[in-house]
Design a protein around this motif. Structure first.
Motif, PDB file in Angstrom:
ATOM      1  N   ILE A  22       0.853  -1.187   0.000  1.00  8.78           N
ATOM      2  CA  ILE A  22       0.000   0.000   0.000  1.00  8.78           C
ATOM      3  C   ILE A  22       0.886   1.233   0.000  1.00  8.78           C
ATOM      4  N   LYS A  23       0.519   2.204  -0.829  1.00  7.80           N
ATOM      5  CA  LYS A  23       1.263   3.471  -0.842  1.00  7.80           C
ATOM      6  C   LYS A  23       0.457   4.504  -0.051  1.00  7.80           C
ATOM      7  N   ALA A  24       1.127   5.148   0.902  1.00  9.41           N
ATOM      8  CA  ALA A  24       0.479   6.209   1.670  1.00  9.41           C
ATOM      9  C   ALA A  24       1.113   7.547   1.314  1.00  9.41           C
ATOM     10  N   SER A  25       0.283   8.540   1.035  1.00 10.11           N
ATOM     11  CA  SER A  25       0.754   9.916   0.808  1.00 10.11           C
ATOM     12  C   SER A  25       0.323  10.744   2.003  1.00 10.11           C
ATOM     13  N   VAL A  26       1.298  11.287   2.727  1.00 12.16           N
ATOM     14  CA  VAL A  26       1.007  12.043   3.948  1.00 12.16           C
ATOM     15  C   VAL A  26       1.334  13.522   3.705  1.00 12.16           C
ATOM     16  N   TYR A  27       0.393  14.385   4.042  1.00 12.98           N
ATOM     17  CA  TYR A  27       0.575  15.837   3.901  1.00 12.98           C
ATOM     18  C   TYR A  27       0.577  16.438   5.287  1.00 12.98           C
ATOM     19  N   VAL A  28       1.644  17.126   5.642  1.00 15.41           N
ATOM     20  CA  VAL A  28       1.729  17.792   6.946  1.00 15.41           C
ATOM     21  C   VAL A  28       1.803  19.293   6.687  1.00 15.41           C
ATOM     22  N   THR A  29       0.854  20.031   7.218  1.00 14.19           N
ATOM     23  CA  THR A  29       0.819  21.478   6.993  1.00 14.19           C
ATOM     24  C   THR A  29       0.794  22.207   8.333  1.00 14.19           C
ATOM     25  N   ILE A  30       1.337  23.409   8.347  1.00 20.81           N
ATOM     26  CA  ILE A  30       1.307  24.240   9.544  1.00 20.81           C
ATOM     27  C   ILE A  30      -0.109  24.769   9.737  1.00 20.81           C
ATOM     28  N   LYS A  31      -0.611  24.733  10.963  1.00 22.66           N
ATOM     29  CA  LYS A  31      -1.969  25.209  11.232  1.00 22.66           C
ATOM     30  C   LYS A  31      -2.142  26.655  10.805  1.00 22.66           C
ATOM     31  N   GLN A  32      -3.358  26.977  10.361  1.00 21.62           N
ATOM     32  CA  GLN A  32      -3.639  28.318   9.824  1.00 21.62           C
ATOM     33  C   GLN A  32      -3.286  29.428  10.832  1.00 21.62           C
ATOM     34  N   SER A  33      -3.464  29.144  12.118  1.00 20.96           N
ATOM     35  CA  SER A  33      -3.238  30.172  13.137  1.00 20.96           C
ATOM     36  C   SER A  33      -1.757  30.357  13.489  1.00 20.96           C
ATOM     37  N   VAL A  34      -0.901  29.499  12.937  1.00 24.20           N
ATOM     38  CA  VAL A  34       0.522  29.538  13.286  1.00 24.20           C
ATOM     39  C   VAL A  34       1.299  30.216  12.153  1.00 24.20           C
ATOM     40  N   LEU A  35       2.214  31.097  12.496  1.00 22.33           N
ATOM     41  CA  LEU A  35       3.025  31.796  11.496  1.00 22.33           C
ATOM     42  C   LEU A  35       3.950  30.821  10.774  1.00 22.33           C
ATOM     43  N   ASP A  36       4.085  31.002   9.473  1.00 24.25           N
ATOM     44  CA  ASP A  36       4.959  30.151   8.668  1.00 24.25           C
ATOM     45  C   ASP A  36       6.077  31.021   8.089  1.00 24.25           C
ATOM     46  N   PRO A  37       7.167  31.211   8.837  1.00 23.44           N
ATOM     47  CA  PRO A  37       8.221  32.140   8.381  1.00 23.44           C
ATOM     48  C   PRO A  37       8.871  31.709   7.070  1.00 23.44           C
ATOM     49  N   GLN A  38       8.971  30.399   6.851  1.00 23.27           N
ATOM     50  CA  GLN A  38       9.565  29.900   5.604  1.00 23.27           C
ATOM     51  C   GLN A  38       8.688  30.294   4.405  1.00 23.27           C
ATOM     52  N   GLY A  39       7.379  30.158   4.602  1.00 30.60           N
ATOM     53  CA  GLY A  39       6.444  30.550   3.547  1.00 30.60           C
ATOM     54  C   GLY A  39       6.511  32.040   3.268  1.00 30.60           C
TER      55      GLY A  39
END
Lengths: 81, 81
Positions: A2-19
């Motif tokens: 089985i192939k699993a694709s996992v997406y991990v994103t920073i929560k909307q309320s948290v600042l994403d300095p890299q972005g």
């Protein structure tokens, strides 16, 4: 298998300095239409099992325990095969 | 407003040391069914345009010029909205 694709994103309320940094770079390169940009992680796992139901529980456990920091990150995943 | 989801992955022929490390950690935690794990980036962009055709060309240009290192990485993207 089985192939699993996992997406991990920073929560909307948290600042994403890299972005914010990448968005600034795009703006200075002329891509001014970029209104927001957030960066997350994308993971592809090959699992040596054919039990989709078990795989779902196992991948969820992996996300909770290691792959995502659930204090500041959200995750979702898809299974294939 | 168009939303672009960009996936940047390391090419299959290129070693992914971060993926190998995470796979090792999962193994040592008992998740021995993980046969392989590769880590990439996932980016969500909000674009201030409604021209899908133009957006496609612009996002492709962003990937080629900044978001992906096409020597060692592949990219793909989806547009929504």
């Amino acid at each position: 298998m089985i192939k699993a694709s996992v997406y991990v994103t920073i929560k909307q309320s948290v600042l994403d300095p890299q972005g914010v940094a990448v968005q600034g770079a795009l703006h200075s390169m002329g891509f001014r239409e970029v209104e927001s940009l957030r960066i997350g992680k994308y993971m592809e796992l090959q699992l040596d099992t054919n039990d989709r139901f078990e795989a779902e529980a196992r991948v969820k456990a992996m996300c909770e325990k290691l792959l995502a920091n659930t204090v500041v990150e959200d995750y979702r995943f898809e299974l294939e095969g």
